[in-house]
Design a protein around this motif. Structure first.
Motif, PDB file in Angstrom:
ATOM      1  N   ARG A   1     -10.758   6.508  -7.547  1.00  0.00           N
ATOM      2  CA  ARG A   1     -10.390   6.332  -8.834  1.00  0.00           C
ATOM      3  C   ARG A   1      -9.482   5.111  -8.796  1.00  0.00           C
ATOM      4  O   ARG A   1      -9.647   4.134  -9.695  1.00  0.00           O
ATOM      5  CB  ARG A   1      -9.486   7.498  -9.131  1.00  0.00           C
ATOM      6  N   VAL A   2      -8.740   5.055  -7.750  1.00  0.00           N
ATOM      7  CA  VAL A   2      -7.816   3.555  -7.741  1.00  0.00           C
ATOM      8  C   VAL A   2      -8.961   2.434  -7.421  1.00  0.00           C
ATOM      9  O   VAL A   2      -8.486   1.432  -8.155  1.00  0.00           O
ATOM     10  CB  VAL A   2      -6.929   3.743  -6.411  1.00  0.00           C
TER      11      VAL A   2
ATOM     12  N   ASP B   1      -3.153  -3.328  -5.417  1.00  0.00           N
ATOM     13  CA  ASP B   1      -2.228  -3.966  -6.765  1.00  0.00           C
ATOM     14  C   ASP B   1      -1.623  -5.251  -6.133  1.00  0.00           C
ATOM     15  O   ASP B   1      -1.531  -6.097  -7.013  1.00  0.00           O
ATOM     16  CB  ASP B   1      -0.790  -2.886  -6.632  1.00  0.00           C
TER      17      ASP B   1
ATOM     18  N   ALA C   1      -3.732   2.042  -3.154  1.00  0.00           N
ATOM     19  CA  ALA C   1      -3.352   1.605  -4.293  1.00  0.00           C
ATOM     20  C   ALA C   1      -2.275   0.426  -4.205  1.00  0.00           C
ATOM     21  O   ALA C   1      -2.476  -0.657  -4.893  1.00  0.00           O
ATOM     22  CB  ALA C   1      -2.588   2.540  -5.308  1.00  0.00           C
TER      23      ALA C   1
ATOM     24  N   ASP D   1     -11.402   1.776  -8.533  1.00  0.00           N
ATOM     25  CA  ASP D   1     -12.180   1.572  -9.887  1.00  0.00           C
ATOM     26  C   ASP D   1     -11.087   0.963 -10.896  1.00  0.00           C
ATOM     27  O   ASP D   1     -11.477   0.059 -11.638  1.00  0.00           O
ATOM     28  CB  ASP D   1     -12.474   3.092 -10.641  1.00  0.00           C
ATOM     29  N   TRP D   2      -9.942   1.811 -10.821  1.00  0.00           N
ATOM     30  CA  TRP D   2      -8.747   1.075 -11.781  1.00  0.00           C
ATOM     31  C   TRP D   2      -8.628  -0.493 -11.379  1.00  0.00           C
ATOM     32  O   TRP D   2      -8.422  -1.430 -12.237  1.00  0.00           O
ATOM     33  CB  TRP D   2      -7.409   1.608 -11.513  1.00  0.00           C
ATOM     34  N   TYR D   3      -8.639  -0.788 -10.159  1.00  0.00           N
ATOM     35  CA  TYR D   3      -8.641  -2.369  -9.718  1.00  0.00           C
ATOM     36  C   TYR D   3      -9.779  -3.106  -9.594  1.00  0.00           C
ATOM     37  O   TYR D   3      -9.740  -4.006  -9.091  1.00  0.00           O
ATOM     38  CB  TYR D   3      -7.686  -2.343  -8.452  1.00  0.00           C
ATOM     39  N   GLY D   4     -11.102  -2.407 -10.093  1.00  0.00           N
ATOM     40  CA  GLY D   4     -12.100  -3.451 -10.252  1.00  0.00           C
ATOM     41  C   GLY D   4     -12.557  -3.726  -8.838  1.00  0.00           C
ATOM     42  O   GLY D   4     -13.326  -4.472  -8.886  1.00  0.00           O
TER      43      GLY D   4
ATOM     44  N   SER E   1     -14.905   8.137 -12.081  1.00  0.00           N
ATOM     45  CA  SER E   1     -14.992   6.804 -11.279  1.00  0.00           C
ATOM     46  C   SER E   1     -16.012   6.924 -10.330  1.00  0.00           C
ATOM     47  O   SER E   1     -16.676   5.632  -9.824  1.00  0.00           O
ATOM     48  CB  SER E   1     -13.505   6.374 -10.790  1.00  0.00           C
TER      49      SER E   1
END
Lengths: 253, 253
Positions: free
Chosen positions: B124-125, B245, B241, B127-130, B155
């Motif tokens: 999921r993380v 990030d 994450a 997917d969030w960060y591409g 995700s």
């Protein structure tokens, strides 16, 4: 041999009502119990296996504890977790004492974080980033819930939580002029945000609904963690870590 | 009325051996199933309650699906999760296809991440960060485990995983000159690290033991997330994450 009364007492502490009545909670497993012994929590008694008692004899003696030796089977029957097979402690809960950020200090605020695993993770993350104060809405999960204590991995001994009505809380601290930073989907980019050296409050919201409207009106800065892919959201524990990591890069301790 | 054979088939897919035998896996709950329908996964069949079928009639018709209407009780009996009371899909697993980072691309690598909740969170993380590619050691938990699928919150449809022997993998990609960045307790500060625009591999290790010695020898940059308090470690999902990030702030998509 554990008495029936003691078994009943320990089991009752899995329920919030009885933790409040007895002002006591349960800590399970070697790592958490050793961190508890190293803290200022008042300890009622510790149940240990013979093996654990021998391994940590010097520590256990130093603390002058009410110790009872039990079998691994007795412990497993009592614990909430399968892995709890070496020790279990019962300690007094701490007073629900008022907290506010000192000048230059960052504090966390949680608006209805309900999942015990998430709260435990947040406490552990706060401890990593040197945050020692968390103000929680009354509906946020109880810090003394055994699942929270387990997920916090000992960090519950170093981070203080204060449960209160958040709207009333903001009235109480309205003389404090520090920023109130809220994590919102759709807020300004975290990467553009400058965390002030004055310190302040960082608010994280409920798992499904985010920060409530009542609390939102006190937020001075709405911030979003930039998204590069397609996931709809981040878990609140993950989001807390990213918010605090970005803060500490700018405002180290 | 669900046939005994179908119940038996679905239950068998909770076990890795049968997922591999049938090349199929189970997806539970509205959010995950809707994301599955929106992906390129081949779907065997979908079980839906009458309520779900009416609510999403247009989507379900569009996909020309093998649908079976069931009761919420039948679904709850089948699922791994109490909250699964609206739909369940069985889809074909994807081929375990080779992945490597393109020029300018960052990819994740996991060395024995064992907890299904952690793997789902990492997906999921990512997917969030591409991040769309994750190379995993053979002992990393199976992406098609129902707990991983649930924690990944949809995700899993956008992030590809490749399971392989990591030492052999590094031999295969030795012509690639991108950095191999590993998260280590005791590494150099993440805040000082400059993620190269060339892209590369970010490795996260096992929950208890971190990155293994076999893999460590291929790491070009050992990085640690700075710690300001006293927590011993961060959960691997949290650490992923924070690593991503910091990367995306420097190398956005």
């Amino acid at each position: 041999m554990l008495s029936k009364n003691r078994i009943k007492y320990i089991n009752s502490l899995k329920i919030k009502k009885y933790r409040q009545l007895h002002e006591a909670f349960v800590v399970e497993g070697a790592k958490s119990v050793l961190e508890l012994l190293d803290s200022d929590f008042e300890i009622e008694f510790v149940l240990v296996t013979q093996e654990f008692q021998q391994k940590y004899a010097s520590i256990l003696t130093r603390h002058n504890l009410a110790l009872e030796t039990v079998t691994p089977q007795e412990l497993e029957g009592l614990g909430s977790f399968q892995t709890n097979d070496s020790c279990l402690a019962v300690a007094k809960t701490k007073e629900n004492a008022f907290l506010s950020p000192a000048s230059g200090e960052y504090m966390l605020m949680l608006d209805d974080v309900r999942d015990p695993g998430n709260l435990g993770t947040i406490v552990r993350v706060a401890d990593w980033y040197g945050i020692t104060k968390i103000v929680c809405s009354r509906d946020t999960t109880d810090i003394y819930n055994p699942k929270v204590v387990a997920a916090a991995k000992g960090s519950f001994t170093r981070v203080n939580l204060y449960y209160t009505d958040l709207t009333q809380y903001f009235e109480q601290i309205k003389h404090i002029k520090q920023p109130v930073i809220g994590a919102f989907l759709g807020g300004d980019s975290l990467y553009e945000f400058k965390y002030p050296a004055s310190g302040g409050i960082i608010i994280m919201g409920n798992e499904s609904n985010g920060i409530g409207e009542q609390v939102e009106q006190f937020v001075t800065d709405k911030i979003m963690i930039p998204r590069f892919g397609a996931a709809e959201s981040l878990n609140v524990g993950i989001a807390t870590a990213v918010m605090l990591d970005n803060m500490r890069r700018q405002v180290p301790l």
